[in-house]
Design an enzyme around this catalytic site. Sequence first.
Site, PDB file in Angstrom:
ATOM      1  N   CYS A   1       0.825  -1.227   0.000  1.00 61.60           N
ATOM      2  CA  CYS A   1       0.000   0.000   0.000  1.00 61.60           C
ATOM      3  C   CYS A   1       0.852   1.268   0.000  1.00 61.60           C
ATOM      4  O   CYS A   1       0.337   2.360  -0.264  1.00 61.60           O
ATOM      5  CB  CYS A   1      -0.936   0.006   1.192  1.00 61.60           C
ATOM      6  SG  CYS A   1      -2.033  -1.415   1.203  1.00 61.60           S
TER       7      CYS A   1
ATOM      8  N   HIS B   1      -3.053   7.379   2.412  1.00 62.05           N
ATOM      9  CA  HIS B   1      -3.498   6.047   2.003  1.00 62.05           C
ATOM     10  C   HIS B   1      -4.799   5.724   2.734  1.00 62.05           C
ATOM     11  O   HIS B   1      -4.883   5.827   3.964  1.00 62.05           O
ATOM     12  CB  HIS B   1      -2.422   5.018   2.345  1.00 62.05           C
ATOM     13  CG  HIS B   1      -2.914   3.612   2.231  1.00 62.05           C
ATOM     14  ND1 HIS B   1      -3.601   3.165   1.130  1.00 62.05           N
ATOM     15  CD2 HIS B   1      -2.843   2.568   3.089  1.00 62.05           C
ATOM     16  CE1 HIS B   1      -3.928   1.903   1.319  1.00 62.05           C
ATOM     17  NE2 HIS B   1      -3.487   1.515   2.495  1.00 62.05           N
TER      18      HIS B   1
ATOM     19  N   ASN C   1      -9.877   0.033   0.445  1.00 58.54           N
ATOM     20  CA  ASN C   1      -8.416   0.126   0.423  1.00 58.54           C
ATOM     21  C   ASN C   1      -7.935  -0.374  -0.951  1.00 58.54           C
ATOM     22  O   ASN C   1      -8.013  -1.568  -1.225  1.00 58.54           O
ATOM     23  CB  ASN C   1      -7.855  -0.733   1.564  1.00 58.54           C
ATOM     24  CG  ASN C   1      -6.348  -0.763   1.595  1.00 58.54           C
ATOM     25  OD1 ASN C   1      -5.684  -0.369   0.641  1.00 58.54           O
ATOM     26  ND2 ASN C   1      -5.805  -1.245   2.693  1.00 58.54           N
TER      27      ASN C   1
HETATM   28  O1  UT7 Z   1      -2.975  -0.890   4.031  1.00 57.18           O
HETATM   29  C1  UT7 Z   1      -2.886  -1.618   5.208  1.00 57.18           C
HETATM   30  C2  UT7 Z   1      -3.904  -2.735   5.071  1.00 57.18           C
HETATM   31  N1  UT7 Z   1      -4.522  -3.199   6.262  1.00 57.18           N
HETATM   32  C3  UT7 Z   1      -5.212  -2.432   7.117  1.00 57.18           C
HETATM   33  O2  UT7 Z   1      -5.320  -1.242   7.034  1.00 57.18           O
HETATM   34  C4  UT7 Z   1      -5.917  -3.165   8.218  1.00 57.18           C
HETATM   35  C5  UT7 Z   1      -5.808  -2.460   9.532  1.00 57.18           C
HETATM   36  N2  UT7 Z   1      -6.707  -3.074  10.486  1.00 57.18           N
HETATM   37  C6  UT7 Z   1      -8.043  -2.833  10.455  1.00 57.18           C
HETATM   38  O3  UT7 Z   1      -8.519  -2.083   9.634  1.00 57.18           O
HETATM   39  C7  UT7 Z   1      -8.886  -3.506  11.503  1.00 57.18           C
HETATM   40  O4  UT7 Z   1      -8.073  -4.251  12.366  1.00 57.18           O
HETATM   41  C8  UT7 Z   1      -9.995  -4.394  10.896  1.00 57.18           C
HETATM   42  C9  UT7 Z   1     -11.049  -3.535  10.232  1.00 57.18           C
HETATM   43  C10 UT7 Z   1      -9.406  -5.398   9.923  1.00 57.18           C
HETATM   44  C11 UT7 Z   1     -10.686  -5.181  12.025  1.00 57.18           C
HETATM   45  O5  UT7 Z   1     -11.191  -4.268  12.982  1.00 57.18           O
HETATM   46  P1  UT7 Z   1     -10.891  -4.484  14.532  1.00 57.18           P
HETATM   47  O6  UT7 Z   1     -11.611  -3.434  15.245  1.00 57.18           O
HETATM   48  O7  UT7 Z   1      -9.403  -4.574  14.702  1.00 57.18           O
HETATM   49  O8  UT7 Z   1     -11.595  -5.866  14.787  1.00 57.18           O
HETATM   50  P2  UT7 Z   1     -10.967  -7.220  15.375  1.00 57.18           P
HETATM   51  O9  UT7 Z   1     -10.085  -7.869  14.362  1.00 57.18           O
HETATM   52  O10 UT7 Z   1     -10.401  -6.906  16.717  1.00 57.18           O
HETATM   53  O11 UT7 Z   1     -12.261  -8.072  15.531  1.00 57.18           O
HETATM   54  C12 UT7 Z   1     -13.320  -7.728  16.442  1.00 57.18           C
HETATM   55  C13 UT7 Z   1     -14.445  -8.733  16.285  1.00 57.18           C
HETATM   56  C14 UT7 Z   1     -13.961 -10.170  16.291  1.00 57.18           C
HETATM   57  O12 UT7 Z   1     -14.931 -10.943  16.967  1.00 57.18           O
HETATM   58  P3  UT7 Z   1     -14.674 -11.403  18.487  1.00 57.18           P
HETATM   59  O13 UT7 Z   1     -13.393 -12.206  18.446  1.00 57.18           O
HETATM   60  O14 UT7 Z   1     -14.556 -10.137  19.266  1.00 57.18           O
HETATM   61  O15 UT7 Z   1     -15.895 -12.219  18.783  1.00 57.18           O
HETATM   62  C15 UT7 Z   1     -13.946 -10.567  14.839  1.00 57.18           C
HETATM   63  O16 UT7 Z   1     -14.119 -11.936  14.640  1.00 57.18           O
HETATM   64  O17 UT7 Z   1     -15.094  -8.554  15.014  1.00 57.18           O
HETATM   65  C16 UT7 Z   1     -15.110  -9.796  14.306  1.00 57.18           C
HETATM   66  N3  UT7 Z   1     -15.017  -9.519  12.879  1.00 57.18           N
HETATM   67  C17 UT7 Z   1     -16.076  -9.228  12.110  1.00 57.18           C
HETATM   68  N4  UT7 Z   1     -17.391  -9.125  12.383  1.00 57.18           N
HETATM   69  C18 UT7 Z   1     -18.223  -8.791  11.368  1.00 57.18           C
HETATM   70  C19 UT7 Z   1     -13.901  -9.462  12.105  1.00 57.18           C
HETATM   71  N5  UT7 Z   1     -14.225  -9.142  10.851  1.00 57.18           N
HETATM   72  C20 UT7 Z   1     -15.561  -9.002  10.818  1.00 57.18           C
HETATM   73  C21 UT7 Z   1     -16.476  -8.658   9.799  1.00 57.18           C
HETATM   74  N6  UT7 Z   1     -17.789  -8.571  10.116  1.00 57.18           N
HETATM   75  N7  UT7 Z   1     -16.094  -8.400   8.537  1.00 57.18           N
END
Ligand code: UT7
Length: 326
Positions: free
Chosen positions: A112, A253, A283
């Site tokens: 990215c 970005h 993204n």
């Molecule tokens: O260019 C760089 C590329 N990458 C990025 O920019 C990614 C950077 N990270 C992020 O944007 C975030 O970490 C995410 C959007 C990917 C995830 O958000 P988060 O607030 O960090 O969520 P998490 O991974 O801590 O997950 C929280 C909960 C989990 O459930 P439990 O374990 O709390 O029961 C996940 O399983 O949300 C769940 N979850 C979802 N629920 C609904 C994860 N993905 C999803 C989804 N829909 N798509």
Amino acid sequence: MRSFIAGTGSYAPEKVLTNRDLEKMVETSDDWIVERTGIRERHVASPDEATSDLAVKAAVRACEAASLDPKDVEAIVVGTITPDYPFPSAAAVLQGRLGNKKAFAFDVSAACAGSLYALSVADRYVASGAVKNALVVGADTLTRITDWTDRNTCILFGDGAGAMVLKPTDDPSRGILTTRLHSDGALVPILFQPGGGSREPISEKVLRDKSHFVKMNGREVFRVAVRALEESCREVLAAEKLTPGDVTYVIAHQANKRILDATLQRLELPASKCWMNLEKYGNTSAASVPMTLDEANRAGWFKPGDVILMMAIGGGMAWGASVVRW
Ligand code: UT7
């Protein structure tokens, strides 16, 4: 001598995939995606569109805006991690499509942060007088390496391309002032595509394990991103004896609205100074910065003398920032 951005262009494929569409594919919801990322929809390349097809359209627009015949481009640098072929480069394919014979052409792989890396490289060629102009492109079709059954990643990515034409200037008050790049290769495992390279060439096992798709530890990426982006923005501003208060606009970005909000807050920059379009495109990897720059530019945001702060971070991890006086 400095280089300045003489023209910008961008292109997003026609097909739109909404959060509602994703609700039918994985266990997720529009509310969750909007709240956690800010993304509402993304554009997806059609089966017959490869990365260079998007890149050509963005490049032609940028050349038009810079009054430069694509055949007269002297260097082509493409930031991408999804070239049409494992080799040669997407830049070579793009050069052929532009009917250009004058340039040397190569890709830069920094996920990215690819377009910022490409910009930094091309800037050195133009500012040193080695070439009279350069075409910088960020283009990716991340949806081609996305696991559509993995809700952690498939909600984030979209396809697109953005381009910038660099030309030289003797005017010391304008152009690309300072760009600083950073990498931390200890962080490879938090965001990468394990299969399909020389470590795990494509095989039935790779396909079965889905290791040819993007793997990401979202929380770790998030944590690293906010700190790294803040630090590199402060670094480039300090190098020019500027403070965040001197920044007219931010082009960042478009990874996640929460990452950007947190970074802007740490820099004490109002969100109104940062052009946002991730709700429409998601993204788009290396395309994100030049697509965002082009949108803001065509909307008439930039006036001569404006200080524009650009920042990006991606897999590697690779990141950096650039400060430009328009
Ligand atoms: O260019 C760089 C590329 N990458 C990025 O920019 C990614 C950077 N990270 C992020 O944007 C975030 O970490 C995410 C959007 C990917 C995830 O958000 P988060 O607030 O960090 O969520 P998490 O991974 O801590 O997950 C929280 C909960 C989990 O459930 P439990 O374990 O709390 O029961 C996940 O399983 O949300 C769940 N979850 C979802 N629920 C609904 C994860 N993905 C999803 C989804 N829909 N798509």
